[in-house]
Enzyme design. Structure first.
Site, short mmCIF file in Angstrom:
data_model
loop_
_atom_site.label_atom_id
_atom_site.label_comp_id
_atom_site.label_asym_id
_atom_site.label_seq_id
_atom_site.Cartn_x
_atom_site.Cartn_y
_atom_site.Cartn_z
N ARG A 25 3.23 -11.04 -18.67
CA ARG A 25 3.74 -12.41 -17.88
C ARG A 25 5.16 -12.37 -17.78
O ARG A 25 5.90 -12.43 -18.62
CB ARG A 25 3.44 -13.79 -18.44
CG ARG A 25 3.70 -14.74 -17.89
CD ARG A 25 2.79 -14.97 -16.48
NE ARG A 25 2.83 -16.28 -15.79
CZ ARG A 25 3.26 -16.91 -14.68
NH1 ARG A 25 4.18 -15.72 -14.17
NH2 ARG A 25 3.43 -17.80 -14.44
N GLY A 26 5.58 -12.06 -16.43
CA GLY A 26 7.11 -11.89 -16.17
C GLY A 26 8.31 -12.89 -16.82
O GLY A 26 8.93 -12.96 -17.53
N GLU A 27 7.71 -14.11 -16.24
CA GLU A 27 8.70 -15.30 -16.72
C GLU A 27 8.77 -15.33 -18.31
O GLU A 27 9.62 -15.95 -18.91
CB GLU A 27 8.13 -16.50 -16.13
CG GLU A 27 6.85 -17.12 -16.45
CD GLU A 27 6.61 -18.40 -15.86
OE1 GLU A 27 7.27 -18.64 -14.69
OE2 GLU A 27 5.81 -19.32 -16.38
N ASP A 28 7.61 -14.88 -19.06
CA ASP A 28 7.66 -14.96 -20.59
C ASP A 28 8.29 -14.00 -21.42
O ASP A 28 9.14 -14.28 -22.22
CB ASP A 28 6.26 -15.07 -20.86
CG ASP A 28 5.45 -16.47 -20.76
OD1 ASP A 28 4.20 -16.46 -21.04
OD2 ASP A 28 6.08 -17.42 -20.27
N THR A 29 8.05 -12.81 -20.93
CA THR A 29 8.74 -11.65 -21.78
C THR A 29 9.33 -10.52 -21.14
O THR A 29 10.08 -9.72 -21.46
CB THR A 29 7.54 -11.11 -22.35
OG1 THR A 29 6.66 -10.27 -21.37
CG2 THR A 29 6.67 -12.10 -23.36
N ARG A 30 9.43 -10.80 -19.79
CA ARG A 30 10.30 -9.58 -18.88
C ARG A 30 11.49 -9.34 -19.26
O ARG A 30 11.74 -7.93 -19.52
CB ARG A 30 10.35 -10.08 -17.41
CG ARG A 30 11.10 -9.01 -16.42
CD ARG A 30 11.20 -9.04 -15.14
NE ARG A 30 10.13 -8.99 -14.42
CZ ARG A 30 9.09 -9.92 -13.86
NH1 ARG A 30 9.54 -11.00 -13.91
NH2 ARG A 30 7.98 -9.34 -13.15
N GLY A 58 8.98 -1.99 -0.30
CA GLY A 58 8.09 -2.06 0.77
C GLY A 58 6.79 -1.39 0.61
O GLY A 58 5.81 -1.31 1.43
N GLU A 92 -5.07 -8.10 -12.89
CA GLU A 92 -4.57 -6.89 -13.40
C GLU A 92 -5.47 -6.70 -14.64
O GLU A 92 -5.95 -5.42 -14.76
CB GLU A 92 -3.09 -7.03 -14.06
CG GLU A 92 -1.91 -6.46 -12.98
CD GLU A 92 -0.74 -6.39 -13.85
OE1 GLU A 92 -0.60 -6.61 -14.90
OE2 GLU A 92 0.34 -6.30 -12.88
#
Length: 1199
Positions: A25-30, A58, A92
């Site tokens: 989850r990007g906003e958690d651990t990116r 693209g 995913e």
């Protein structure tokens, strides 16, 4: 842990592009945990996919991610609190589960980051909240929600890695180890908490993947503990799988010292390349024979770590010719010239960490996180500063301080300043012990104590007289990364290496500093106070603060730098922080105003050769000073003259800067060995001493002797004088005429001598006028000295500040190589300047010069010309081809330059704030429209001025001079391109091909009977952005059919008014059939940082085809410019702007880019033919910023 990972089935039919796929989850651990995990996996040699790195702009993101899942060997799912709230993550997860069902060879590893596994399995906590939202949002597609639930339960049941209360760094390491256990990788282990590795391994990775068929050898070198091995491991892990065989041989130095050590290394190399199929080896020769047989058949990658003798390299790898084409060999070493057989090697010097990287690495070891905990920041910064970017020191000290209280930290820091850390010292001392002989070891110890920050020439002059072979010795130290020579030719050294050297000296006599060979600072103070000095001491240095003996009014006399190159503070060079300071400026002995040392303290130091004292007051009989002194540096010397019984006859260097001297010596002193005399900043000095007794003097420095008015005529007797510095001698009015007799003088600095009269037409009236003022200046001199000055017929009066002088070259030594006349109030430079035929460096800055002589190009050796701040200078004549540096900033009246030699090869030039500069011949010309033939412009068919609806006054930005200027409509001609910038909001109607905004115009060139295409008219309408000043306005034209590309970056551009538009109209003329009918041409605009393009248009330029003489009738649709002769010629100009074959960067104000390419072509003439846009630094110059297939307008003859 058996349930964590499903084993890989060797029969799997899936193609494996990646080792690991990361789902998170990007906003958690990116930017935190996942980023660190990604780096750890990559450094361990696992090719890892994460969406923000691997997906091209693209691309179809969903398709790319599904493809990556299918082509990965392991999927790691990082479950965090908000993982289930992302439908993207859940999709995913479903794809991963589907892949695992279809191929049980896929390994799936769930990682529970700050999440209880039961919450995932039972869908409670934040996972329950997320699914409540999904059920509401997907009422019409509830089966999708159920599919997500099943996937979560399926993966959660696999077990997994749980963070719990572990440190994140250790948790990541455990994950990497688990992956290593399950995948068949045998790679070198990289220690945890690696920081800053990506930038440092990038160059090596590019070398490893350059596609060359040559057998490449790279040397990674640097001081001990700087991270050479870590970088080599990272490069090896990231690239070994692209070779047919590979081997990493660690710690070659230590292994080769063991019985049969080289044979063991040979055996390991063969075992690695042959996958364990190796027979016994009984000798080095046998091993070399077998290695030769193996490596000739495979393209291999081999790393030899920590090599300290070329024999080790030769024994293991033999000859480069043995290897299969494309093989790569990496060697790490502390010895820069380890492989000195004149073959071509790639050299990678490892520099230390930057301040931020150092703090992060230290924090990982000291706090197990990326930053210090509360209350420890200042202490941490102190440690980081002490380590100066050395990773080894940061790791060792960080680990030793982990978990300790603030009090213990403070105590440890205090100890570090006195007793260096033993573990660090042992690693660093390996380089010292590897020196071949005592000569180089003693030279290193001398530099450690006395010569850090000194210039190479100065150091060599002193130490050569101590029976050192200084230059070859220092080169040996440089080769082993113990010393470095910086860009200013100064000796610099890492602080920890300095500490290591001084610790070695302390070992000579731990308890009694008087019995050591060298003493400094507190120990030197103790020796002098207690009178414990002995004949063992060869060098002594003691610095006291200036306020200890000088009054407050004199405290300002603390000057930063002179001939020997000392600096009063540290400087950082790139990532690697080295000491470049006056060694006496740190760890100074504490002193009070009552400090008073006695001369008898030196009585027993019979062998003292080097004596460095700062601001010391010594009472007693100066006859007690040692007689063997070679170098005396006594800054702030407190006496008015040097005592006659102070024995100086053996001196090579005498440095008395900041002294209180009024007379240096009263009678002639015979100092036959003296080569350096520095009296800088001696503000009481009025006259130089009689120098007839120092016939071997090479360097005389009188900088900032502000009351100096007399240069003794004996100066003319110094036949060996090389360097004379009179900078800022503001009271000096004339030089002795015998200065012309200085046959060896190479460098003369007269900058800041604002009263110096340099012309010869002085009159008796001037002489009389000066008398009163000279008497006032010399009121402290004796009558006898005054009379001698009075009788000096060449005396001249001081000039008024508003007056200026001309200059005659007659009195100057013709052997001069460097001449500085900055701030000398000169109005004219005579035409006989070319007499100085050996002149290489000339500084005329900040003088009211009106012009330079026309024969400047006669100075055929001139390399540097500095004319900054010559505000009245209007033109520059033709300059010599030898010129490599031209600094002309703030020449505010400069309008025209005749030539800029070596502009695209090596010229370092600056024209900052030359606001009137409009022309550099053969490069560009900017002039008002009224000075251009209006009829010619009209015939060109570019535009009708009235149709633009704009004003005729424009503000132009000049990128070469970084200035803006308002004026009448301007015309720019450069690179064969003719441009006009005018305010307006409408592009003329006759422009045939149009495109909106940032797009690409793609044209199929039409045919017209009896006409040939000779060029393009291009019009761009743009408006202003908040950040206007950019030099990256690229207009790109490419003939896709012929593979020709031109990128134009104008030297100047019109500046739109706020909320208004401007038109840039340009015409490109081609003479060599670069554009022909039926060919496809792309035109695009790069607007990076500078302006916002609203519309741009193209019109083709035609002329009659001379090969067809038939009379024809031009049809109505023929463009209005069909009969014109375009101005300029891109074809003729393009050759000097060529980057690669068929690719031209038409730009005159970004010369460094051209110089970089020139340097590449010099090193590799074939480079011109090899354009690799995917790897080259400057590929952006010729790439289309918007791909024609994505956002374009296509015009063909039919359309």
């Amino acid at each position: 842990m058996a349930a964590i990972i499903a084993q890989l089935d060797a029969s799997s039919t899936y193609r494996c592009t990646y080792d690991v796929f990361l789902s998170y989850r990007g906003e958690d651990t990116r930017k935190g945990f996942t980023d660190h995990l990604y780096r750890a996996l990559e450094q361990a040699g696992f090719h890892t996919f994460r969406d923000d790195d691997e997906i091209k702009r693209g691309a179809n993101i969903a398709a790319e991610i599904q493809k990556a899942i299918q082509e990965s060997r392991v999927s790691i799912i990082v479950f965090s609190k908000n993982y289930a709230s992302s439908t993207w993550c859940l999709d995913e997860l479903v794809k991963i589960v589907e892949r695992r069902k279809a191929d049980d060879g896929l390994m799936v590893m769930p990682v529970f980051y700050d999440v209880d596994p039961s919450h995932v399995r039972k869908l409670t906590g934040s996972f329950a909240n997320a699914f409540s939202g999904h059920e509401e949002h997907f009422k019409e597609d509830i089966h999708k929600v159920e599919e997500w639930r099943r996937a979560l339960r399926n993966v959660a049941d696999l077990g997994g890695m749980v963070l719990g209360d572990r440190y994140e760094s250790q948790f990541m390491q455990n994950i990497v180890e688990e992956i290593e256990n399950k995948l068949d990788h045998t790679t070198p282990n990289i220690a945890p908490y690696v920081v800053g590795i990506d930038n440092r391994v990038q160059g090596i990775n590019m070398w490893l993947t350059d596609g060359s068929n040559d057998v490449g050898v790279a040397v990674i070198y640097g001081m001990g503990g700087v991270g050479k091995t870590t970088i080599a491991k990272a490069a090896y892990n990231q690239n070994f799988d692209t070779f047919q065989g590979s081997s990493f041989l660690p710690d070659v130095r230590a292994a080769s010292e063991q019985p049969n050590g080289l044979v063991c290394l040979q055996r390991k190399l063969l075992s690695d390349i042959q996958k364990g199929k190796t027979k016994k080896i009984y000798s080095i020769d046998e091993g070399m024979s077998k290695i030769k047989h193996v490596v000739r058949c495979k393209r291999v990658l081999i790393v030899l770590d920590d090599v300290n003798h070329s024999e080790q390299f030769n024994a293991i790898l033999g000859m480069r010719e043995w290897f299969h084409p494309g093989s790569k060999i990496i060697v790490t070493t502390r010895h820069e010239n380890l492989l000195n057989d004149h073959a071509v090697y790639a050299m990678f010097k490892v520099k230390g960490l930057g301040e931020g990287e150092s703090l992060e690495l230290f924090s990982w070891h000291a706090f197990k996180q990326a930053h210090p905990i509360k209350g420890y920041m200042n202490l941490s910064r102190s440690v980081v500063q002490h380590c100066e970017g050395l990773p080894l020191a940061l790791q060792v000290l960080g680990s030793s301080l982990f978990g300790k209280s603030v009090d213990l930290w403070q105590s440890a820091l205090q100890k570090l300043h006195v007793i260096p850390d033993d573990k660090i010292q042992k690693i660093l001392r390996i380089s010292f012990d590897s020196l071949k002989d005592d000569h180089d070891r003693n030279l290193f110890l001398h530099i450690v104590c006395f010569f850090i920050g000194k210039k190479m020439d100065y150091t060599s002059t002193v130490l050569d007289n101590l029976n050192f072979y200084t230059r070859i010795g220092i080169q040996n130290l440089v080769d082993r990364c113990l010393v470095e020579i910086d860009i200013d030719n100064k000796l610099i050294m890492h602080q920890l290496l300095r500490d290591m050297g001084r610790a070695i000296i302390r070992e000579e006599s731990p308890e009694d500093p008087g019995k050591r060979s060298r003493v400094w600072h507190e120990d030197a103070s103790d020796v002098l106070r207690k009178l414990t000095g002995t004949e063992t001491i060869k060098g002594l240095m003691l610095n006291l603060p200036s306020e200890a003996i000088f009054s407050t009014s004199n405290q300002k006399r603390c000057h930063v730098e002179d001939f020997d190159g000392n600096c009063s503070r540290r400087r950082r060079l790139g990532y690697f922080s080295w000491i470049s300071i006056n060694s006496s400026s740190t760890n100074s002995a504490a002193a009070s105003n009552e400090v008073d040392f006695k001369a008898e303290a030196f009585r027993r130091m019979h062998n003292l050769e080097l004596l460095l004292l700062d601001n010391l007051k010594v009472s007693g009989d100066y006859e007690d000073f040692p007689k063997k002194l070679i170098w005396l540096c006594w800054r702030g010397f407190p006496l008015k003259s040097i005592p006659e019984n102070f024995y100086l006859e053996n001196l090579v260097g005498l440095d008395l800067r900041n002294s209180s001297l009024q007379h240096v010596w009263k009678r002639t002193r015979f100092l036959p060995r003296l080569k350096i005399l520095n009296l800088s900043h001696s503000h009481s000095l009025v006259k130089t001493p009689d120098l007839s007794g120092v016939p071997n003097l090479e360097t005389l420095i009188l900088k900032d002797c502000i009351n100096l008015v007399v240069i003794d005529k004996s100066l003319g007797n110094l036949e060996k004088l090389i360097f004379l510095n009179l900078k800022d001698c503001k009271s000096l009015m004339k030089l002795p005429t015998r200065i012309s007799m200085l046959r060896s003088l190479k460098e003369l600095d007269l900058s800041g001598c604002s009263k110096l009269v340099l012309h010869t037409s002085m009159t008796a009236a001037n002489h009389l006028h000066s008398t009163a003022r000279v008497r006032k200046k010399l009121n402290m001199l004796s009558e006898k000295i005054w009379q001698s000055i009075w009788s000096w017929r060449s005396w001249a009066s001081p000039r008024n500040k508003l007056e200026s002088a001309s200059l005659s070259m007659e009195i100057w030594p013709h052997c001069l190589g460097t001449l500085s006349l900055a701030d000398c109030n000169l109005s004219e430079i005579p035409g006989d300047l070319s007499i100085l035929s050996l002149l290489k460096h000339l500084n005329l800055s900040r003088n009211p010069i009106l012009r330079l002589p026309e024969n400047m190009n006669g100075l055929i050796m001139l390399q540097t010309l500095e004319i900054q701040g010559c505000a009245k200078l209007r033109t520059l004549p033709k300059l010599p081809r030898s010129l490599t540096k031209l600094h002309a900033s703030y020449c505010t009246s400069l309008e025209r330059i005749t030539n800029l030699p070596n502009m695209f090869e090596s010229l370092d030039s600056s024209f900052w704030k030359c606001k009137k500069l409009d022309e550099v011949q053969s490069l560009f010309n900017i002039k008002p429209l009224r000075r251009v033939d209006i009829e010619m412009i009209s015939d060109m068919g570019l535009f009708n001025l009235e149709s633009t609806g704009g004003s005729i006054e424009v503000e132009m930005t000049n990128y070469l001079t970084c200035t803006t200027r308002k004026g009448p409509l301007q015309v720019l001609y450069e690179c064969g391109i003719f441009s006009i910038f005018v305010h307006g909001n409408k592009i003329p109607d006759w422009f045939t091909y149009r495109s909106m905004g940032r797009s690409v115009l793609s044209i199929i060139l039409p045919s017209h009977f009896n006409l040939k295409i000779r060029g393009l008219n291009i019009c761009v309408m743009y408006s202003r952005r908040p950040f206007w000043f950019s030099s990256r306005n690229f207009l790109k034209v490419s003939n896709e059919t012929k593979g020709l590309k031109w990128t134009y970056c104008p030297v100047a551009a019109g500046l739109p008014k706020k909320n208004q538009d401007m038109l840039w109209l340009s015409q490109w003329r081609f003479e060599n059939d670069e554009l022909e009918e039926g060919e496809q041409v792309h035109v695009s605009l790069n607007e990076e940082f500078s302006f916002w393009a609203k519309e741009f248009c193209i019109q083709l330029v035609y002329e009659k085809d001379p090969s067809n003489s038939e009379d024809i009738i031009i049809q109505q649709e023929t463009p209005p410019s069909s009969q014109i002769a375009a101005a300029g010629n891109v074809s003729a100009s393009a050759s000097k702007y060529q980057f690669w074959t068929g690719k031209y960067f038409l730009c005159n104000h970004r010369a460094r880019i051209h110089q970089h390419q020139f340097s590449r072509r010099q090193r590799n003439p074939a480079y011109l033919e090899h354009y690799k846009p995917e790897t080259d630094t400057f590929h952006y110059l010729f790439d289309q910023d918007v791909h024609p297939q994505d956002n374009h307008s296509i015009y063909s003859e039919e359309s």
